[in-house]
Design a protein around this motif. Structure first.
Motif, PDB file in Angstrom:
ATOM      1  N   VAL A 333       0.198  24.204  93.927  1.00 10.69           N
ATOM      2  CA  VAL A 333      -0.513  25.374  93.495  1.00 10.69           C
ATOM      3  C   VAL A 333      -2.003  25.307  93.831  1.00 10.69           C
ATOM      4  CG1 VAL A 333      -1.234  24.797  91.148  1.00 10.69           C
ATOM      5  CG2 VAL A 333      -0.248  27.031  91.638  1.00 10.69           C
ATOM      6  N   GLU A 405      -4.358  33.059  95.786  1.00 14.32           N
ATOM      7  CA  GLU A 405      -3.282  34.050  95.853  1.00 14.32           C
ATOM      8  C   GLU A 405      -2.820  34.544  94.499  1.00 14.32           C
ATOM      9  OE1 GLU A 405      -0.070  32.665  98.275  1.00 14.32           O
ATOM     10  OE2 GLU A 405      -1.461  31.731  99.697  1.00 14.32           O
ATOM     11  N   ILE A 406      -2.990  33.717  93.499  1.00 14.80           N
ATOM     12  CA  ILE A 406      -2.419  34.091  92.205  1.00 14.80           C
ATOM     13  C   ILE A 406      -3.328  33.622  91.069  1.00 14.80           C
ATOM     14  CG2 ILE A 406      -0.984  31.983  92.129  1.00 14.80           C
ATOM     15  CD1 ILE A 406       1.046  33.619  90.513  1.00 14.80           C
ATOM     16  N   SER A 407      -3.365  34.455  90.037  1.00 11.48           N
ATOM     17  CA  SER A 407      -4.076  34.047  88.838  1.00 11.48           C
ATOM     18  C   SER A 407      -3.202  34.303  87.618  1.00 11.48           C
ATOM     19  CB  SER A 407      -5.382  34.826  88.687  1.00 11.48           C
ATOM     20  OG  SER A 407      -5.943  34.550  87.409  1.00 11.48           O
ATOM     21  N   ALA A 419       5.391  34.842  86.291  1.00 18.44           N
ATOM     22  CA  ALA A 419       4.508  35.040  87.455  1.00 18.44           C
ATOM     23  C   ALA A 419       4.509  33.812  88.362  1.00 18.44           C
ATOM     24  CB  ALA A 419       3.092  35.351  86.971  1.00 18.44           C
ATOM     25  N   ILE A 420       4.419  32.632  87.760  1.00 22.26           N
ATOM     26  CA  ILE A 420       4.314  31.438  88.607  1.00 22.26           C
ATOM     27  C   ILE A 420       5.649  31.133  89.289  1.00 22.26           C
ATOM     28  CG2 ILE A 420       4.824  29.703  86.815  1.00 22.26           C
ATOM     29  CD1 ILE A 420       2.164  29.358  89.592  1.00 22.26           C
ATOM     30  N   ASP A 422       7.823  33.370  90.282  1.00 23.29           N
ATOM     31  CA  ASP A 422       7.869  34.299  91.422  1.00 23.29           C
ATOM     32  C   ASP A 422       7.060  33.752  92.590  1.00 23.29           C
ATOM     33  OD1 ASP A 422       9.464  36.018  90.074  1.00 23.29           O
ATOM     34  OD2 ASP A 422       7.888  37.462  89.551  1.00 23.29           O
ATOM     35  N   TRP A 423       5.871  33.278  92.271  1.00 29.33           N
ATOM     36  CA  TRP A 423       4.981  32.778  93.323  1.00 29.33           C
ATOM     37  C   TRP A 423       5.593  31.548  93.999  1.00 29.33           C
ATOM     38  CZ3 TRP A 423       2.158  28.370  94.457  1.00 29.33           C
ATOM     39  CH2 TRP A 423       1.178  28.507  95.453  1.00 29.33           C
ATOM     40  N   LEU A 424       6.106  30.623  93.177  1.00 29.24           N
ATOM     41  CA  LEU A 424       6.714  29.404  93.726  1.00 29.24           C
ATOM     42  C   LEU A 424       7.903  29.752  94.617  1.00 29.24           C
ATOM     43  CD1 LEU A 424       6.646  27.115  90.557  1.00 29.24           C
ATOM     44  CD2 LEU A 424       5.432  26.657  92.701  1.00 29.24           C
ATOM     45  N   SER A 426       8.338  32.470  96.267  1.00 25.03           N
ATOM     46  CA  SER A 426       7.857  33.076  97.521  1.00 25.03           C
ATOM     47  C   SER A 426       7.328  32.007  98.465  1.00 25.03           C
ATOM     48  CB  SER A 426       6.776  34.121  97.223  1.00 25.03           C
ATOM     49  OG  SER A 426       5.570  33.478  96.868  1.00 25.03           O
ATOM     50  N   LYS A 427       6.848  30.930  97.922  1.00 26.77           N
ATOM     51  CA  LYS A 427       6.318  29.835  98.746  1.00 26.77           C
ATOM     52  C   LYS A 427       7.390  28.791  99.042  1.00 26.77           C
ATOM     53  CE  LYS A 427       2.188  31.255  99.034  1.00 26.77           C
ATOM     54  NZ  LYS A 427       1.594  31.579 100.350  1.00 26.77           N
TER      55      LYS A 427
END
Length: 839
Positions: A333, A405-407, A419-420, A422-424, A426-427
């Motif tokens: 992250v 990219e994300i907060s 939220a995290i 989703d971000w993980l 996507s990565k």
RNA sequence: GCCCCGGUAUCCCAACCGGUAGAGGAAGCGGUCUCAAACACCGUCCAGUGUGGGUUCGAAUCCCACCCGGGGCACCA
């Protein structure tokens, strides 16, 4: 009634003579044989089969007494009842006794079975002995082995090397469920860890369903079993997060080395606060990761960890220990390089055996960070009054949690998690995940007296299952010293037995020398009862579906997460295989309490044991059964010191006397008999049904006592007609007493039934019919309250209207006086039972 | 530490949907029977429901907090 012989002293029956007489009659009549072909509706009453450890004791007596109430009730209600009994006859007690006395375990086992069976019959139980089974019989364990092979075919039985629980006293491995607070469930000794290759059943494949079905079982299973199983399965939701490793130059040939570490976390929202990682010290991963520089330190540490017992390891008070592995990973992250440590507070067999450490938000990580001076970043803002010397695990907005990219900052924990994740995803650095505390079931045991695992190990072909037509793999004849535990199964030393030809290549091979956990035997015995003599299959699917699932299962809570979880798992697998038509084996369950004495568990050291045999000869079977059933709610413990078996016997004599005082003939219509008594009889019979269904056996007994008292009164005082014992209502009541009593005290009930002029057996007569009109009261007592205090009672008809009742109540002189001219603000009427005047 | 269950007469325990706190038993006490006792039988005493608050016309019952007892999980990320 003039019976001169009985005027001097109250008549009594001879308990011993009655027992001897009816035991023989039942033997001849065989009234409880379950008929597969019966047209009657079927019921399956199951009680946990005992381990034959000697003769029966108070604990057995209690379960059997309780269980018998239900089984006998069902017969009387017109069901065809399957009520079998057998023995869980493999296991260590017999094996240890055999070593001690230089004998064969079968000698003890089958001697104990014979004694227990006789005692059980004398105890007046309604078991169908034509269906009995013993798990140690080759024609039973043949099918245990057969089932193992089916599990094996489906990939549900497998071998792996892993740190396992080892009992140094019993010299065998144990399943997680058999370790209670770090101690062996059987012998109570401290358990240690060993790295061994063992057989497992893949119960974790069913974790979700084992959990989900509890929602439905909650209605009919005891609370404590449900919570115990939920806790044991231990579902949690979180995420897997992958941390790439920092490669450290050419000196490190990367061969098969891991290039990343995946962790499981329930708090992915705290990822920005991850300042280090911890790998379980005893996990393979730790060995792979450690650098050469750090290897000596790591090896020393591992040695230390291995020496510690589970008790020490699991103590939350113990300071954190660990060692740096010399390597770093990258936090996906924020790109930070974070050190990787090994420690024993991380468990090798939970999640991935590695964690992301977030000391700001996790107390264990906080302790570790403080100990080894690692950085701490808070990612959830604690409240203002939070004292800043511990991890903050409560709710709050995320802080310090943003990259380009994300907060997550400002989000609550639940939102931040979403939220995290989703971000993980996507990565491709992680994804949402569910994890269970439940581990796979370790089923191999390094002991003799169990079902051999039907696998042959061949140096060429590997694991080769024994062919079905070669089953059973029968135990070799070993006795005495040959059975001494030595860390491997005694079977391994039985050369003639263990060395075989490989079924595939014909080369030299060895049998698997472990035996199965006895909980495997007991995971399917209730299916075998449906066709116990079938030598062509484990059980007959049609019969299993006709009788099963078990309508009630009665046994001890000690199996809340052992046997009951395993049997549920087995049933699900067998349903998947199409062999069983249901997924849950036990529709309803009752856990009886324990019989204790003088406030403490009975034990030899305390010298407070109560011998069942002595109680039986002093008070008789019926009185002991009655005492156990009447003591209180079945699930409560019974303190024998507080009970009065002599009081029970006194009551039974009183009840029995009724049968001698009835002077009308069998078959006399109760019409025209004493109405008050007839009402009590009708109500008692009707209520008894709900009381049995609700397992309120103690209340049932109280109601029968009440009925006996009422009947006595009519006999002695004459009743409405003055006819006394000749009143047909007395016969009706006495017969109801007899039938209800037969659920608890079968011997005396049988004797009473005969004295009342009937043929045996009362156990297979019909439940008394209830004249519904007698249940309708013709008047009820209405209470009139003023300011909440009772001021008057009225006898009114049950269907009185609210208005009429109010008028009646307000006209009562006592009520008028109580109101005393005050303003009546409100009148609450609950016809026909209550009027409350608010002033 | 987290979660679940339970606290009613001297004791074991009942009490439906919130509606007269008591069904049954044990112990105690009194009586009948007995030369006396045991047995048996009859009668009788005994609590305001763990504590404090709240909701309600009304609480053992529902809600909150605490105390006590029992159980489950517990370094499970």
């Amino acid at each position: 009634m003039s019976e001169p012989a009985e005027t001097q002293e109250a008549a009594t029956y001879d308990v011993t003579a009655v027992e001897e007489k009816w035991l023989q009659v039942w033997k001849d009549l065989d009234p409880f044989r379950a008929d597969d072909a019966s047209a009657r509706e079927k019921r399956y009453a199951l009680t946990m089969f005992p381990y034959p450890s000697g003769d029966l004791h108070m604990g057995h007596a209690e379960v059997f007494a309780l269980h018998d109430v239900v089984a006998r009730y069902w017969w009387l209600k017109g069901y065809e009842v399957l009520n079998p009994m057998g023995f869980d006859s493999f296991g260590l007690n017999a094996e240890n006794a055999a070593i001690r006395d230089n004998e064969h375990p079968a000698t003890f086992t089958y001697a104990n079975i014979a004694v227990s069976t006789e005692s059980c019959k004398k105890f007046g139980t309604s078991f169908d002995w034509s269906r009995t089974l013993n798990t140690s019989d080759p024609d039973y364990y043949k099918w245990t082995q057969w089932l193992f092979l089916r599990f094996y075919e489906r990939g549900l039985a497998y071998r792996k090397e892993s740190p396992v629980n080892w009992c140094p006293v019993d010299q065998t491995v144990l399943a997680n469920e058999q370790v209670i607070d770090g101690h062996c469930e059987r012998c109570g000794n401290e358990v240690t860890k060993r790295e061994l290759t063992q057989w497992y059943f893949k119960i974790t494949d069913y974790a979700q369903e084992l959990l989900d079905n509890l929602d439905e079982l909650e209605k009919t299973w005891p609370d404590r079993v449900i919570t115990a199983q939920r806790n044991w399965i231990g579902r949690s939701e979180g995420a897997h997060v992958t941390f790439p490793l920092v490669e450290e130059g050419a000196q490190r040939p990367s061969r098969n080395r891991a290039s990343e570490i995946t962790v499981y976390t329930t708090r992915p929202d705290t990822l920005f606060g991850t300042t280090f990682m911890v790998v379980a010290a005893d996990a393979h991963l730790a060995r792979e990761l450690v650098t050469d520089d750090q290897r000596p330190a790591y090896e020393d540490y591992l040695e230390e960890v291995r020496k510690a017992s589970d008790i020490e390891r699991l103590s939350t008070e113990r300071p954190k220990t660990g060692v740096f592995l010399g390597r770093y990973a990258v936090n996906p992250v924020n790109g930070q390089q974070i050190p990787i440590w090994a420690a024993d507070y991380v468990l090798a067999d939970y999640g991935t055996g590695a964690i992301m450490a977030v000391p700001g938000q996790d107390q264990r990580d906080w302790d570790f960070a403080k100990r080894f001076d690692l950085p701490i970043i808070r990612t959830v803002r604690p409240p203002d009054d939070f004292v800043d010397d511990a991890a903050y695990v409560g709710q709050g907005p995320a802080i310090n949690s943003a990259n380009d990219e994300i907060s997550l900052n400002g989000l609550g924990i639940a939102e931040a998690k979403r939220a995290i994740i989703d971000w993980l995803e996507s990565k491709q650095s992680g994804k949402g995940a569910v994890n269970f505390r439940l581990r796979d079931w370790l089923l191999s045991r390094q002991r003799y007296w169990g079902a051999p695992i039907p696998i042959i190990h061949c140096p060429v072909d590997g694991e080769v299952p024994v062919a079905d037509d070669q089953l059973p793999v029968v135990l070799p004849e070993l006795r005495g010293a040959d059975l001494t535990p030595r860390g491997v199964s005694p079977l391994a030393a039985a050369e003639d037995w263990v060395n075989v030809e490989c079924p595939k290549c014909g080369g030299p091979a060895k049998r698997d020398s472990d035996t199965m956990d006895t909980f495997v035997d007991s995971s399917w015995y209730f299916l075998r009862y449906c066709s116990p003599q079938d030598d062509t299959q484990a059980f007959d699917t049609d019969l299993v579906n006709a009788w099963g699932p078990c309508d009630v299962y009665i046994g001890g809570v000690e199996h809340a997460v052992l046997h009951l979880l395993y049997a549920r798992f087995f049933t699900m697998v067998l349903n998947d295989m199409g062999l069983v038509g249901f997924r849950e084996p036990f529709s309803a369950q009752l856990n009886q309490g324990t019989v204790i004495n003088q406030g403490a568990k009975m034990s030899k050291s305390k010298g407070n044991g109560v011998r069942l045999g002595e109680q039986l000869s002093a008070f008789g079977v019926d009185a002991v059964r009655l005492t156990l059933v009447f003591a209180g709610p079945p699930e409560d413990d019974i303190d024998w010191a507080e009970m009065s078996p002599s009081g029970s016997l006194r009551f039974l004599q009183r009840a029995w006397r009724l049968s001698g005082d009835v002077t009308s003939s069998p078959g006399t219509s109760p019409e025209g008999g004493d109405v008050a008594l007839r009402r009590i009889t009708a109500r008692t019979v009707r209520d008894a049904e709900g009381l049995v269904d609700g397992f309120k056996f103690n209340v049932l007994v109280a109601r029968v006592m009440e009925l006996v008292n009422a009947t006595r009164k009519v006999i002695d005082t004459g009743g409405d007609s003055g006819a006394g014992g000749a009143d047909p209502a007395v016969r009706e009541a006495a017969e109801a007493v007899t039938i209800l009593l037969s659920l608890v005290a079968p011997y005396v009930a049988e004797e009473m039934w005969e004295r009342l002029g009937h043929q045996p057996t009362v156990a297979r007569t019909s439940w008394p019919t209830v004249d519904e009109s007698l249940l309708v009261e013709d008047s009820v007592t209405c209470v009139v309250q003023v300011r909440g205090k009772v001021r008057a009672r009225l006898e009114v008809v049950p269907d009185i209207s609210d208005a009429d009742l109010e008028a009646l109540a307000l006209a009562e002189p006592d009520v008028v006086r109580a109101i005393d001219g005050a303003e009546v603000r409100k009148v609450i009427v609950r016809a026909p039972k209550l009027v409350n005047v608010v002033v």
